[in-house]
Structures are given as C-alpha cells and as structure tokens.
Write a protein that holds these residues in place. Structure first.
Motif, mmCIF file in Angstrom:
data_model
loop_
_atom_site.group_PDB
_atom_site.id
_atom_site.type_symbol
_atom_site.label_atom_id
_atom_site.label_comp_id
_atom_site.label_asym_id
_atom_site.label_seq_id
_atom_site.Cartn_x
_atom_site.Cartn_y
_atom_site.Cartn_z
ATOM 1 N N PRO A 12 14.607 98.841 -36.995
ATOM 2 C CA PRO A 12 15.042 98.337 -35.695
ATOM 3 C C PRO A 12 16.220 97.363 -35.842
ATOM 4 N N LEU A 13 17.172 97.498 -34.943
ATOM 5 C CA LEU A 13 18.334 96.622 -34.935
ATOM 6 C C LEU A 13 17.911 95.152 -34.940
ATOM 7 N N LEU A 14 16.855 94.816 -34.236
ATOM 8 C CA LEU A 14 16.378 93.431 -34.185
ATOM 9 C C LEU A 14 16.140 92.882 -35.587
ATOM 10 N N TYR A 15 15.527 93.675 -36.453
ATOM 11 C CA TYR A 15 15.230 93.216 -37.807
ATOM 12 C C TYR A 15 16.505 93.043 -38.621
ATOM 13 N N VAL A 16 17.462 93.924 -38.418
ATOM 14 C CA VAL A 16 18.749 93.790 -39.117
ATOM 15 C C VAL A 16 19.427 92.500 -38.670
ATOM 16 N N LEU A 17 19.456 92.265 -37.356
ATOM 17 C CA LEU A 17 20.099 91.058 -36.844
ATOM 18 C C LEU A 17 19.422 89.800 -37.380
#
Length: 153
Positions: free
Chosen positions: A21-26
């Motif tokens: 998920p993009l959230l985890y990358v961010l």
C-alpha cells in the motif's frame, strides 16, 4: 523491486513490493507521516493523499499504481512556517481535537476547493462524507473549509 514515485515534487525511491500500500511506502520508507492508518479499508479517510490532484485512499492504493504520477501529501501543501490556508483555518476554527483525521480531512477538502473554489456548506459536507472524525468536530471542520475557501477566493 524498486519503485520510483514523485512525491511532493521530488522523485523518490522505495524497495517496496509492487502491491505494498502507498500509505506504507509514504510512512515507512519515505518518512512522510502525515497520512495515517485508520481502517485499512478506504472507509475512514485518515490516509487520504492526492494522486495527480485527485484525493485517494493510500491504504488501498498499491505503490505500483502511482508510478509516473504525482503524489502530494499533507507535508507537500504547507509547513509550520508557511501554512496552507486550510491548515491555518483548521487551527483558527479549532477543527481538530486529537488531530488524527486532520491530514485526511485537509487533503479531501483541498481536492474539493481545487475543483470548486467557493463550495456551499452542503457541498463541503458531501466532499468530506467519507472522512471520519472520531472526536465529532465535523461542524468546526466544515467552518474551517468554508473559511479557507473565502480566504483563498
């Protein structure tokens, strides 16, 4: 696998898997902690960011889906030294109690104001309907968005 994504105007790299998920990358890889994990099912709005100007839920957006796109987080719209009008209005209207929802609310509100610079209170409520505030400051949040709209007009 390496993922390249443009975040807040800068090209950034992550070794995350494509379906991360993009959230985890961010949060984990890029140390941009404004977007929050709330539900993990795109239902609370705490993780809202912009992808090519559209508000999206980063908790269900795979990192691979944003390759070649512009991602903007709350950190990319203002800073402590130079607040975005929405951030300033949230402070002035005391729209946050715990503050957990604030970044997502502001990012959803910004997407609205980018499309509709002078929304009605009903349009604000509709645009923010997918964002939950557990403290119950929804009335103050609507006032803050309308205040920012007036200031930005």
């Amino acid at each position: 696998m390496s993922i390249s994504v443009k975040v807040n105007g800068r090209q950034r790299q992550s070794d995350a898997e494509a379906d991360t998920p993009l959230l985890y990358v961010l949060r984990n890889d890029l140390e941009l902690n404004g977007a929050k994990f709330g539900c993990g099912m795109a239902q609370c709005g705490a993780c809202t960011v912009h992808v090519d100007g559209n508000a999206v839920r980063s908790c269900v957006t795979p990192a691979s889906a944003v390759a070649g796109k512009e991602v903007t987080t709350i950190e990319g719209i203002g800073s402590a030294d130079k607040l975005h009008p929405l951030q300033r209005a949230f402070i002035e209207e005391q729209a946050a109690q715990c503050g957990y929802c604030s970044a997502g609310m502001i990012m959803s509100a910004k997407a609205l104001l980018d499309r509709n610079p002078l929304p009605t209170p009903d349009q604000v409520r509709e645009a923010l309907a997918g964002n939950l505030c557990r403290c119950g400051t929804h009335t103050r949040i609507v006032r803050a968005v309308l205040r920012a709209a007036r200031e930005m007009a």
